[in-house]
Design an enzyme around this catalytic site. Structure first.
Site, PDB file in Angstrom:
ATOM      1  CB  CYS A   2      -0.971  -0.108   0.760  1.00 38.77           C
ATOM      2  SG  CYS A   2      -2.732  -1.395   0.754  1.00 38.77           S
ATOM      3  NE  ARG A  27       4.406   1.726  -0.003  1.00 43.22           N
ATOM      4  CZ  ARG A  27       5.751   1.600   0.935  1.00 43.22           C
ATOM      5  NH1 ARG A  27       6.837   1.079   0.314  1.00 43.22           N
ATOM      6  NH2 ARG A  27       5.357   0.959   2.112  1.00 43.22           N
ATOM      7  CD1 TRP A  74      -0.491  -6.143  -3.555  1.00 40.76           C
ATOM      8  CD2 TRP A  74      -0.865  -7.427  -0.565  1.00 40.76           C
ATOM      9  NE1 TRP A  74      -0.156  -8.135  -2.453  1.00 40.76           N
ATOM     10  CE2 TRP A  74      -0.238  -7.662  -1.456  1.00 40.76           C
ATOM     11  CE3 TRP A  74      -0.933  -7.224   0.658  1.00 40.76           C
ATOM     12  CZ2 TRP A  74      -0.299  -9.574  -0.881  1.00 40.76           C
ATOM     13  CZ3 TRP A  74      -1.352  -8.012   1.156  1.00 40.76           C
ATOM     14  CH2 TRP A  74      -0.435  -9.594   0.574  1.00 40.76           C
ATOM     15  CG  ASN A 100       0.958   0.512   4.823  1.00 39.82           C
ATOM     16  OD1 ASN A 100       0.908  -0.569   4.017  1.00 39.82           O
ATOM     17  ND2 ASN A 100       2.440   1.335   4.657  1.00 39.82           N
ATOM     18  N   GLY A 101      -0.850  -1.151   7.112  1.00 43.08           N
ATOM     19  CA  GLY A 101      -0.534  -1.555   7.782  1.00 43.08           C
ATOM     20  C   GLY A 101      -2.270  -2.396   7.723  1.00 43.08           C
ATOM     21  CD  GLU A 480      16.675 -13.872  -6.736  1.00 47.58           C
ATOM     22  OE1 GLU A 480      16.141 -14.791  -4.934  1.00 47.58           O
ATOM     23  OE2 GLU A 480      16.503 -12.995  -5.919  1.00 47.58           O
ATOM     24  CE  LYS A 484      13.314 -12.019  -8.961  1.00 48.37           C
ATOM     25  NZ  LYS A 484      14.157 -12.334  -7.102  1.00 48.37           N
ATOM     26  CD  GLU A 487       9.930 -12.879  -7.450  1.00 46.13           C
ATOM     27  OE1 GLU A 487       8.987 -12.051  -6.377  1.00 46.13           O
ATOM     28  OE2 GLU A 487      10.933 -12.562  -7.400  1.00 46.13           O
ATOM     29  CG  HIS A 503      16.165 -38.430  -1.662  1.00 43.45           C
ATOM     30  ND1 HIS A 503      17.010 -39.780  -0.941  1.00 43.45           N
ATOM     31  CD2 HIS A 503      18.020 -38.018  -1.908  1.00 43.45           C
ATOM     32  CE1 HIS A 503      17.895 -39.827  -0.804  1.00 43.45           C
ATOM     33  NE2 HIS A 503      18.696 -38.422  -1.653  1.00 43.45           N
ATOM     34  CE  LYS A 602      11.742  -3.260  -4.570  1.00 43.42           C
ATOM     35  NZ  LYS A 602      11.786  -5.054  -5.144  1.00 43.42           N
TER      36      LYS A 602
HETATM   37  C1  F6R Z   1      11.548 -11.433  -4.216  1.00 41.02           C
HETATM   38  C2  F6R Z   1      11.248  -9.587  -3.527  1.00 41.02           C
HETATM   39  C3  F6R Z   1      10.872 -10.701  -2.198  1.00 41.02           C
HETATM   40  C4  F6R Z   1      11.985  -9.938  -1.179  1.00 41.02           C
HETATM   41  C5  F6R Z   1      11.714 -10.102   0.073  1.00 41.02           C
HETATM   42  C6  F6R Z   1      12.428  -9.261   1.200  1.00 41.02           C
HETATM   43  O1  F6R Z   1      11.563 -10.802  -5.921  1.00 41.02           O
HETATM   44  O2  F6R Z   1      11.883  -9.340  -4.032  1.00 41.02           O
HETATM   45  O3  F6R Z   1      11.079 -11.513  -2.061  1.00 41.02           O
HETATM   46  O4  F6R Z   1      13.287 -10.084  -1.090  1.00 41.02           O
HETATM   47  O5  F6R Z   1       9.908  -9.630   0.408  1.00 41.02           O
HETATM   48  O6  F6R Z   1      11.675  -7.540   0.870  1.00 41.02           O
HETATM   49  P1  F6R Z   1      13.206  -6.619   1.894  1.00 41.02           P
HETATM   50  O7  F6R Z   1      14.490  -7.679   0.917  1.00 41.02           O
HETATM   51  O8  F6R Z   1      12.709  -5.389   1.520  1.00 41.02           O
HETATM   52  O9  F6R Z   1      12.923  -7.279   3.608  1.00 41.02           O
END
Ligand code: F6R
Length: 607
Positions: A2, A27, A74, A100-101, A480, A484, A487, A503, A602
């Site tokens: 948000c 966000r 969000w 936000n929260g 990782e 990628k 997502e 296994h 994010k």
């Molecule tokens: C994936 C991604 C997330 C963040 C996670 C932690 O591409 O960006 O998995 O890594 O939400 O976020 P931060 O680093 O901001 O604590």
């Protein structure tokens, strides 16, 4: 999670709010809305992206006024629809709120308010805040805010307008980010700096439960006793263009391309004449020698960076390392020894679970070293020592340069601690540091192969699922790479420790299953090749990532992506590049919104 903006000044608020929200759309982007004052509070909100809000504003007619708040959502409580979109308004239209929260006790509060005759139209927790403001309002918004804060439980950044106070915005934060932007005859609130940059580079950071009264010509910050607080003014050092796409289709590709710069900026101030100097952290050689165990705690990709950290720290510094998901660590009653330290990793510095994990470690009295990208964020401020990743603003929801800068710091910590504990000689350090310094130009070379990987991605864009396998550090990178792909392209992809596949999970491998095999650990190479043969024998299509000069792998795999020669410990920095680019082009080919994947946001500021 948000985005909030607020504007008060001499210009029309609506365009400022919309522009600000566009900068915060990363966000949350399932619905949005604004409330603007003229002689009364005008609220426009809608489900969908900001473009839908702009369309609705056009259709509904002009929105005039120089004071307003805005929100991009969000969803947590209630579906992303017009009614649940923010701002939320008290039944009588007197109060308008963006939030936000999460208000954890919203249900009992809602029942209490309903008994008093308030009616609710949305399913959100935020509407309770709007009604509470109205219920407690005594003509003074600060008094009212204090009473509301005392009543609600949870995390919040709030921006509030009151019909009877047309010349002020009142705001507060707790465990959710909120900044105050300081302009010339205009002031702002925002969840993040990019929303402010067009208007000002000066801002205040707020601590929990500091109440801000924003007027056109002044900003007052008060504590819960109504005592005025004087704050330091922070100044943004980066330019607005850093937060623009700069000709790329998506921020993600721009940020992938920025990785050499991000790593250079993170490493170079800390390597002085071939020596590692961890600026601003207060660890003496004695402190480092006394470390009993390291707990690395993070979420998502930052957790993956922590896994790379485990391999390199244990290897070079011989300190046992545990890597925890923050959401687990905070509740699993971790056993911490006084000589343990906790390394917290977070790009945003605001992730709710990571912040809570930090507080748990702190409560148990152990020292916190954080690795954070956003200067002055909550995690940075609550840590004993901070190492900043100098990656610059990361806008795409899927992290790339943030992750790469985090692993660069993992290497520095491993080498510094290893040297202090006497496991690495001065000669070895020199050679390893030289390798580290070479990583950005190796990535630049790698990035030139982008076109080849694009073709590969196009060819495989319609696969239903995939695996990424590796051993040792390559396994940490596999996690990782798989994240990628998942997502941003919505293809189910699992990362597996290559030796573990047989296994159980290998039963999923059939004719044509795509397996990305990372084969860049010289010490484990032969074992990995055996695992590749196992999946090939079951019909898998294998794309291997290997070090240049390895001709043998081409006989086993269907395709090979080569990375430059580098010591096994630092391969993560190079391996991840083709995985990011492959995922990016698969997502583009599938028509996905790369920067704003579905269901994500994010900066995850709710647990
Ligand atoms: C994936 C991604 C997330 C963040 C996670 C932690 O591409 O960006 O998995 O890594 O939400 O976020 P931060 O680093 O901001 O604590």
């Amino acid at each position: 999670m948000c985005g909030i903006v607020g504007y008060i000044g001499q210009n029309q608020a609506m365009p400022v709010l919309i522009k600000g929200l566009k900068k915060l759309e990363y966000r949350g982007y399932d619905s949005s809305g604004i409330a603007v004052f003229s002689d009364h509070l005008q609220v426009v909100k809608t489900k969908g992206r900001l473009a839908d809000l702009e369309e609705k504003i056009k259709t509904d007619g002009s929105i005039n006024g120089c004071v307003g708040i805005g929100h991009t959502r969000w969803a947590t409580h209630g579906a992303p629809d017009d009614v649940n979109a923010h701002p939320h308004t008290s039944s009588n239209g007197r109060i308008s709120v963006v939030h936000n929260g999460i208000i954890e006790n919203y249900l009992p509060l809602r029942t209490e308010l309903e008994k008093k005759g308030y009616t609710f139209v949305s399913e959100t927790d935020t509407e309770v805040v709007a009604q509470l403001f109205d219920a407690y309002y005594n003509g003074d918004m600060v008094d009212t805010m204090i009473r509301v804060i005392q009543k609600i439980r949870g995390s919040y950044a709030l921006g509030v307008l009151c019909q009877e106070k047309p010349d002020e915005i009142i705001a507060v934060r707790k465990d959710s980010p909120l900044l105050v932007g300081l302009g010339n005859h205009e002031n702002f609130i925002a969840s993040d700096i990019p929303a402010l940059l067009e208007y000002t580079k000066d801002y205040y950071l707020l601590n929990d439960n500091e109440i801000v009264v924003l007027k056109k010509d002044c900003v007052t910050i008060l504590d819960m006793e109504k005592q005025e607080i004087s704050k330091e003014i922070y100044h943004v050092t980066w330019d607005i263009s850093t937060a623009e796409k700069g000709g790329y289709d998506y921020f993600m590709m721009k940020e992938i391309m920025e990785q050499p710069t991000a790593i250079r900026a993170t490493l170079s101030p800390r390597i002085v004449n071939g020596e590692i100097q961890l600026d601003s952290i207060q660890y003496t050689t004695e402190d480092i020698k006394n470390i009993n165990r390291i707990h690395i705690v993070a979420c998502g990709s930052a957790w993956h960076a922590g896994l790379v950290g485990k391999y390199v720290i244990e290897d070079y510094a011989r300190i046992p390392v545990e890597v925890d998901l923050a959401s687990e660590f905070r509740y699993r009653k971790p056993i911490l020894h006084p000589n343990d330290i906790c390394i917290i990793i977070s790009q945003s510095g605001e992730t709710a679970d990571t912040l809570a994990a930090l507080r748990e470690a702190k409560r148990q009295g152990i020292r916190i070293l954080s690795i954070v990208n956003v200067v002055g964020s909550s995690i940075a401020r609550e840590s004993d020592d901070v190492l900043y990743t100098w990656a610059g603003p990361e806008i795409a929801v899927a992290t790339t340069k943030g992750y790469s800068a985090q692993i660069a710091l993992m290497y520095l910590i491993a080498l510094k601690f290893g040297q202090a504990r006497g496991y690495i000689s001065t000669e070895e350090i020199k050679q390893l540091v030289a390798e580290l310094e070479n990583i950005p130009s190796q990535i630049e070379t790698l990035l030139k192969q982008e076109g080849e990987w694009k073709a590969l991605a196009k060819a495989h864009a319609q696969i239903p699922n995939a695996f990424v396998i590796g051993r040792g550090i390559d396994y940490a990178v596999a996690l990782e790479g798989a994240l990628k792909l998942k997502e941003i392209s919505y293809i189910h992809c699992e990362a597996y420790a290559a030796g573990e596949l047989k296994h159980g999970t290998i039963s999923l491998v059939e004719d044509g299953t795509l397996v990305l095999a990372i084969a860049t650990q010289d010490a484990l190479y032969e074992k990995l090749v055996s695992n590749v043969k196992e999946v090939k024998a079951r019909g898998a299509y294998v794309i291997a990532i290997a070090k240049e000069g390895n001709t043998e792998i081409a006989e086993v795999a269907d395709n090979v992506i080569y990375i430059p020669q580098i010591t096994d410990s630092f391969t993560a920095s190079l391996d991840v590049i083709p995985l990011q680019i492959f995922s990016y082009y698969v997502a583009v080919e599938r028509g996905c919104d790369v920067d704003m994947p579905r269901n994500l946001a994010k900066s995850v500021t709710v647990e």
